[in-house]
Design a protein around this motif. Structure first.
Motif, PDB file in Angstrom:
ATOM      1  N   VAL A 207     -58.785  10.756  29.219  1.00 51.44           N
ATOM      2  CA  VAL A 207     -60.094  11.044  29.811  1.00 51.44           C
ATOM      3  C   VAL A 207     -60.282  10.080  30.967  1.00 51.44           C
ATOM      4  CG1 VAL A 207     -62.579  11.035  29.451  1.00 51.44           C
ATOM      5  CG2 VAL A 207     -61.089  11.891  27.661  1.00 51.44           C
TER       6      VAL A 207
ATOM      7  N   LYS B 173     -72.307  28.017  28.157  1.00 47.24           N
ATOM      8  CA  LYS B 173     -71.443  27.892  26.985  1.00 47.24           C
ATOM      9  C   LYS B 173     -69.945  27.933  27.272  1.00 47.24           C
ATOM     10  CE  LYS B 173     -72.728  29.720  22.862  1.00 47.24           C
ATOM     11  NZ  LYS B 173     -73.234  30.757  21.951  1.00 47.24           N
TER      12      LYS B 173
ATOM     13  N   GLU C 276     -63.218   6.704  24.044  1.00 48.09           N
ATOM     14  CA  GLU C 276     -63.538   6.840  25.464  1.00 48.09           C
ATOM     15  C   GLU C 276     -62.297   6.968  26.359  1.00 48.09           C
ATOM     16  OE1 GLU C 276     -64.376   4.385  23.503  1.00 48.09           O
ATOM     17  OE2 GLU C 276     -64.030   2.423  24.384  1.00 48.09           O
TER      18      GLU C 276
ATOM     19  N   ILE D   7     -68.866   8.599  28.811  1.00 45.92           N
ATOM     20  CA  ILE D   7     -68.155   9.184  27.683  1.00 45.92           C
ATOM     21  C   ILE D   7     -68.422   8.402  26.392  1.00 45.92           C
ATOM     22  CG2 ILE D   7     -65.983   8.004  28.333  1.00 45.92           C
ATOM     23  CD1 ILE D   7     -65.897  11.494  26.888  1.00 45.92           C
ATOM     24  N   GLN D   8     -68.524   7.068  26.517  1.00 48.74           N
ATOM     25  CA  GLN D   8     -68.854   6.258  25.326  1.00 48.74           C
ATOM     26  C   GLN D   8     -70.184   6.686  24.733  1.00 48.74           C
ATOM     27  OE1 GLN D   8     -67.619   4.682  28.078  1.00 48.74           O
ATOM     28  NE2 GLN D   8     -66.733   2.693  27.561  1.00 48.74           N
TER      29      GLN D   8
ATOM     30  N   ASN E  61     -75.628  19.060  33.373  1.00 49.90           N
ATOM     31  CA  ASN E  61     -75.060  18.089  32.446  1.00 49.90           C
ATOM     32  C   ASN E  61     -75.533  16.701  32.856  1.00 49.90           C
ATOM     33  OD1 ASN E  61     -73.517  17.109  30.418  1.00 49.90           O
ATOM     34  ND2 ASN E  61     -71.577  17.956  31.168  1.00 49.90           N
TER      35      ASN E  61
ATOM     36  N   LYS F  16     -66.866  20.629  23.707  1.00 49.12           N
ATOM     37  CA  LYS F  16     -67.942  21.098  24.591  1.00 49.12           C
ATOM     38  C   LYS F  16     -69.212  20.296  24.347  1.00 49.12           C
ATOM     39  CE  LYS F  16     -66.563  25.879  25.231  1.00 49.12           C
ATOM     40  NZ  LYS F  16     -66.918  27.281  24.924  1.00 49.12           N
ATOM     41  N   GLN F  17     -69.461  19.968  23.078  1.00 50.86           N
ATOM     42  CA  GLN F  17     -70.650  19.166  22.765  1.00 50.86           C
ATOM     43  C   GLN F  17     -70.528  17.780  23.384  1.00 50.86           C
ATOM     44  OE1 GLN F  17     -70.535  19.832  18.553  1.00 50.86           O
ATOM     45  NE2 GLN F  17     -72.139  21.361  18.607  1.00 50.86           N
ATOM     46  N   ILE F  18     -69.334  17.258  23.420  1.00 47.16           N
ATOM     47  CA  ILE F  18     -69.112  15.971  24.069  1.00 47.16           C
ATOM     48  C   ILE F  18     -69.294  16.119  25.581  1.00 47.16           C
ATOM     49  CG2 ILE F  18     -67.350  14.202  24.579  1.00 47.16           C
ATOM     50  CD1 ILE F  18     -68.370  14.080  21.718  1.00 47.16           C
TER      51      ILE F  18
ATOM     52  N   ARG G 277     -75.225  13.159  33.237  1.00 45.25           N
ATOM     53  CA  ARG G 277     -73.977  12.414  33.177  1.00 45.25           C
ATOM     54  C   ARG G 277     -74.133  11.082  32.478  1.00 45.25           C
ATOM     55  NH1 ARG G 277     -70.538  15.668  32.191  1.00 45.25           N
ATOM     56  NH2 ARG G 277     -68.716  14.422  32.606  1.00 45.25           N
TER      57      ARG G 277
ATOM     58  N   LEU H 222     -60.841  20.305  29.351  1.00 49.47           N
ATOM     59  CA  LEU H 222     -61.199  21.102  28.184  1.00 49.47           C
ATOM     60  C   LEU H 222     -60.259  22.296  28.053  1.00 49.47           C
ATOM     61  CD1 LEU H 222     -63.572  20.834  26.245  1.00 49.47           C
ATOM     62  CD2 LEU H 222     -64.904  22.296  27.726  1.00 49.47           C
TER      63      LEU H 222
ATOM     64  N   ARG I 235     -77.598  21.622  12.835  1.00 48.74           N
ATOM     65  CA  ARG I 235     -77.049  20.777  13.896  1.00 48.74           C
ATOM     66  C   ARG I 235     -78.096  20.572  15.010  1.00 48.74           C
ATOM     67  NH1 ARG I 235     -72.399  17.704  14.597  1.00 48.74           N
ATOM     68  NH2 ARG I 235     -72.763  16.843  16.647  1.00 48.74           N
TER      69      ARG I 235
ATOM     70  N   GLU J 263     -62.929   9.033  33.376  1.00 47.03           N
ATOM     71  CA  GLU J 263     -64.303   9.129  33.861  1.00 47.03           C
ATOM     72  C   GLU J 263     -64.797   7.769  34.279  1.00 47.03           C
ATOM     73  OE1 GLU J 263     -67.194  11.154  31.554  1.00 47.03           O
ATOM     74  OE2 GLU J 263     -65.910  12.882  31.217  1.00 47.03           O
TER      75      GLU J 263
ATOM     76  N   PRO K 205     -64.469  20.539  32.520  1.00 54.99           N
ATOM     77  CA  PRO K 205     -63.907  21.854  32.194  1.00 54.99           C
ATOM     78  C   PRO K 205     -62.382  21.975  32.319  1.00 54.99           C
ATOM     79  CG  PRO K 205     -65.890  22.125  33.493  1.00 54.99           C
ATOM     80  CD  PRO K 205     -65.636  20.647  33.410  1.00 54.99           C
TER      81      PRO K 205
ATOM     82  N   PRO L 202     -68.183  26.603  30.255  1.00 53.20           N
ATOM     83  CA  PRO L 202     -68.044  25.980  31.582  1.00 53.20           C
ATOM     84  C   PRO L 202     -66.617  26.019  32.125  1.00 53.20           C
ATOM     85  CG  PRO L 202     -68.409  24.323  29.870  1.00 53.20           C
ATOM     86  CD  PRO L 202     -68.693  25.658  29.256  1.00 53.20           C
TER      87      PRO L 202
ATOM     88  N   ILE M  18     -64.048   8.913  17.043  1.00 54.49           N
ATOM     89  CA  ILE M  18     -64.413  10.041  16.185  1.00 54.49           C
ATOM     90  C   ILE M  18     -63.139  10.631  15.611  1.00 54.49           C
ATOM     91  CG2 ILE M  18     -65.289  12.414  16.236  1.00 54.49           C
ATOM     92  CD1 ILE M  18     -67.495  11.390  18.067  1.00 54.49           C
TER      93      ILE M  18
ATOM     94  N   TYR N  34     -72.809  11.839  19.731  1.00 56.27           N
ATOM     95  CA  TYR N  34     -72.220  12.875  18.869  1.00 56.27           C
ATOM     96  C   TYR N  34     -72.112  12.367  17.427  1.00 56.27           C
ATOM     97  CZ  TYR N  34     -69.079  16.409  16.999  1.00 56.27           C
ATOM     98  OH  TYR N  34     -68.542  17.401  16.233  1.00 56.27           O
ATOM     99  N   ALA N  35     -71.665  11.116  17.300  1.00 52.27           N
ATOM    100  CA  ALA N  35     -71.507  10.536  15.964  1.00 52.27           C
ATOM    101  C   ALA N  35     -72.869  10.419  15.265  1.00 52.27           C
ATOM    102  CB  ALA N  35     -70.825   9.171  16.061  1.00 52.27           C
TER     103      ALA N  35
ATOM    104  N   ARG O  93     -71.762   9.475  25.122  1.00 50.61           N
ATOM    105  CA  ARG O  93     -71.719  10.838  24.583  1.00 50.61           C
ATOM    106  C   ARG O  93     -71.046  10.867  23.214  1.00 50.61           C
ATOM    107  NH1 ARG O  93     -69.513  12.083  30.048  1.00 50.61           N
ATOM    108  NH2 ARG O  93     -68.123  13.604  29.131  1.00 50.61           N
ATOM    109  N   LEU O  94     -69.982  10.116  23.058  1.00 48.31           N
ATOM    110  CA  LEU O  94     -69.301  10.068  21.762  1.00 48.31           C
ATOM    111  C   LEU O  94     -70.197   9.424  20.708  1.00 48.31           C
ATOM    112  CD1 LEU O  94     -65.710   9.073  22.929  1.00 48.31           C
ATOM    113  CD2 LEU O  94     -66.283  11.135  21.655  1.00 48.31           C
TER     114      LEU O  94
END
Lengths: 138, 393
Positions: A136, B145, A66, B337-338, B332, A28-30, B334, A37, B368, A138, A34, B147, A2, B344-345, B340-341
Motif C-alpha cells: 500500500v 460501490k 498500513e 490508511i492507519q 472518500n 472496499k470498506q477500508i 482521505r 483493489l 454493521r 499512501e 481502486p 469504484p 487486521i 475498521y477494527a 482507516r484500519l
C-alpha cells in the motif's frame, strides 16, 4: 494489524468466490485505491478457485496493516507436481472438453503472479502454500 | 442528489424501505425516516415498497409553463414504448403539445446517436470491458460501490442534455424566455433539471414525471396529432432485449434489474467476464422501457418496441461527442490508511457485540451499519432491541 481466516472445502463449487467477495468487501470498506483493489480481487479470486478445484481443502489467511496486505492460501494436498509448467500461461490440468465447458482456462497462476507485488509458491504432496502480498503506497 | 421525498404523516414505520435500499441510504431515528441524499442512487426501490405513499418522487408540474415564453417538451425514447403503434405515438405527441407546449421533441434520434457512439467505442475496444452509462442509477451505484470499475465507464452522455444544448444554441438570439421540459420515464432522470433539483450544469429547466401527466393525456387523447419519425437505433437503446450490434452480439453482456446488474459488476471486478467487452446495464426491467414513471408494463412496452422497429425509419441526430476528461469523483474522506484500519477494527469490535440479524429495528439497515454509527458516536449498543430483550430476560 487486521487478521482474518477462512476455510475452503474440497470441490466446494457451490461456494466458489464467496471468500474473495468477503475480502473484496473488507478492502472496499477500508477504502483502498481502486487499481490496487482490482489487482487484489482478481488474484484472490483465481487463488480461491484453484484451491477449490485442485486441493483437498485448506484455508485462506489475511493480514493487513498500513504497509500492505498479505494473503496466504494453504491447502493439504495433493500438491503441484511441476510448478514451472503450472506457471505457464495456457497450461491447464483441465481436459479439452472441460475447458470448452468453462473450466480451467489455464490463466490462474500466471495471472496471480502478474497481479501481486510479491509471489511465493511452495508445493509438495502434503500441500501447497501460495503467499502473495500487495504494497500500500499512501 | 436524491429525489425521494418523505411525508411523516403517511409513514407507517414498517421499515420496508430501510431493508430494501441497496446502498443503505435509509435510516430511521426519532420515529422518522431519513434519507442520506449523497448515498441515495434514485433506484426507486423504497418508493415501490412504501405501502402508504410516505416516500415519493415528484417532478415539476405543468404550472411552471407560465413562466416561459417558448415552451419545449423533450420526450424520452422509452415513452414511445408506451404506445402500441407509430400512429399512437403521433397522437401522443400531439396530445402532449396541446398541454401547453410550442414544440415536442422526440429524443430517439439523440439516443440513436448515443447508440452509434457506443458502437464506435466498443468496436475499438480490446481490453475488457466498457460499461454503459445511460442509466443514472447504475452510474451512481458504480461510483459508490464499485469504484474499481469507474475507469471502464463510457462518459455519461444524455440524449435530453444533447437535445437541450442544441435548442439553447438555436434559440440564443431569440429575446424570449425558453423553457425546456424533460418528460422522464424514471425517477433517476428527474434530477437532470435545474428546478426543483438545482442541477447547475443542466440545460433542462424542469423535469416532469410522465405518469403525473397521464390523466391529462388520457382525457385528450386522439384529438391531436404530430408527425414523429423515431430512430430505430434510439428505440433499441431504450429496450434491453432489442439492444445489440450486428456481428458482436456474443461480446455484449446485458443485465437489467439491480440484482442482475450487481452480479455482473461483482464478476467484472473479479475479471470473470471473459470474452465480453461491453456491459449494457439498466436498473429498470428490460431497460428504460420499464421505467418506474411509465404506465403500462415492461413486457408490453418491449413488445411495442418490436412493432415500432418494423416501421421506424428516422435518422439519428448529428451530434459531436466531446471527449471530456470528466471523471466521476469518488467521495472518500482521505483519512490515512492507519486511521482507516483502526476505524475498521473498532467497527468490527462493535459489530461482534451485535446479534447479526440485520433486523433493522434499531433504525439501521444492518448490524454493521449500526456498528458504524456507534463508532461515529451517533448510536449506542442500547439502541439494539434484541440486546435489550436479552438483558431483560
Amino acid at each position: 494489524m487486521i487478521e482474518q481466516h477462512y476455510s475452503v472445502g474440497r470441490e466446494d463449487y457451490a461456494n466458489a468466490g464467496k471468500i474473495s467477495s468477503q475480502i473484496k468487501t473488507f478492502l472496499k470498506q477500508i477504502g483502498l485505491e481502486p487499481a490496487l483493489l482490482r489487482r487484489i480481487a482478481v488474484a484472490c479470486y483465481e487463488a480461491e478457485i484453484n484451491m477449490i478445484i485442485h486441493s483437498y481443502g485448506g484455508e485462506v489467511r489475511l493480514a493487513m496493516d498500513e504497509n500492505g496486505l498479505d494473503l496466504v492460501f494453504q491447502d493439504i494436498g495433493p500438491g503441484i507436481p511441476d510448478i514451472p509448467k503450472a506457471m505457464t500461461a495456457g497450461w491447464s490440468t483441465a481436459t479439452e472438453k472441460a475447458r470448452e465447458f468453462g473450466f480451467g482456462a489455464g490463466m490462474g497462476l500466471p495471472n496471480i503472479l502478474r497481479m501481486a507485488d510479491t509471489f511465493a509458491l511452495n508445493s509438495s504432496q502434503s500441500g501447497t502454500i501460495l503467499h502473495i502480498a500487495f504494497k500500500v503506497n499512501e | 442528489m436524491s429525489v425521494v421525498t418523505y411525508t411523516l404523516a403517511k409513514c407507517q414505520k414498517c421499515l420496508k424501505c430501510l431493508r430494501v435500499c441497496p446502498v443503505e441510504a435509509i435510516t430511521m431515528s426519532d420515529e422518522r425516516v431519513k434519507i442520506n441524499k449523497s448515498r441515495c442512487i434514485n433506484c426507486g426501490k423504497c418508493v415501490d415498497v412504501c405501502v402508504n405513499q410516505g416516500l415519493q418522487a415528484k417532478g415539476s408540474t405543468l404550472a411552471e409553463l407560465e413562466y416561459y415564453d417558448v415552451k419545449i417538451a423533450l420526450v424520452s425514447s422509452a415513452l414511445l414504448a408506451a404506445a402500441p403503434s407509430i400512429g399512437h405515438i403521433e397522437e401522443l405527441f400531439g396530445t402532449i403539445r396541446n398541454l401547453g407546449f410550442d414544440e415536442v421533441i422526440d429524443l430517439s434520434p439523440y439516443d440513436g446517436a448515443i447508440a452509434a457512439e457506443i458502437h464506435e467505442r466498443i468496436s475499438h475496444q480490446t481490453d475488457p470491458y466498457l460499461i454503459s452509462s445511460f442509466c443514472p442509477v447504475i452510474n451512481r451505484l458504480i461510483e459508490g460501490k464499485y469504484p474499481m470499475l469507474l475507469e471502464n465507464m463510457i462518459p455519461p452522455y444524455r440524449s435530453a442534455e444533447l437535445a437541450a444544448k442544441r435548442i439553447r444554441k438555436e434559440t440564443e438570439k431569440i429575446e424570449k424566455k425558453v423553457g425546456i421540459f424533460l418528460l422522464c420515464e424514471c425517477i433517476a432522470k428527474l434530477p437532470a433539471a435545474k428546478y426543483p433539483y438545482g442541477n447547475k450544469d443542466s440545460e433542462i429547466d424542469h423535469a416532469l414525471s410522465i405518469v403525473d401527466l397521464f390523466p391529462l393525456i388520457s382525457k385528450e387523447f386522439g384529438k391531436f396529432h404530430q408527425i414523429v419519425d423515431p430512430s430505430a437505433d434510439g428505440l433499441r437503446l431504450s429496450s434491453n432485449p432489442h439492444f445489440s450490434f450486428k456481428g458482436i452480439e456474443s461480446r455484449i453482456l446485458k443485465a437489467d434489474g439491480l440484482e442482475k446488474v450487481q452480479l455482473a459488476l461483482d464478476l467484472a471486478e473479479f475479471g470473470q467476464l471473459k470474452g465480453r467487452y461491453y456491459l449494457h446495464l439498466s436498473n429498470c426491467i428490460n431497460g428504460c422501457v420499464g421505467g418506474n414513471l411509465l404506465w403500462g408494463n415492461p413486457f408490453e412496452a418491449t413488445q411495442h418496441i418490436s412493432d415500432h422497429l418494423s416501421t421506424a425509419r428516422g435518422v439519428n441526430a448529428q451530434v459531436v461527442f466531446e471527449t471530456s476528461d470528466e471523471v466521476m469523483d469518488e467521495v472518500n474522506e482521505r483519512k490515512s490508511i492507519q486511521e482507516r484500519l483502526y476505524e475498521y477494527a473498532l467497527i468490527s469490535a462493535q459489530a461482534d457485540m451485535l446479534p447479526g440479524y440485520d433486523c433493522g429495528a434499531c433504525g439501521f439497515a444492518s448490524c454493521r451499519r449500526m456498528a458504524e454509527e456507534i463508532v461515529a458516536g451517533r448510536a449506542i449498543l442500547g439502541n439494539c432491541r434484541i440486546l435489550r430483550e436479552g438483558n431483560n430476560a
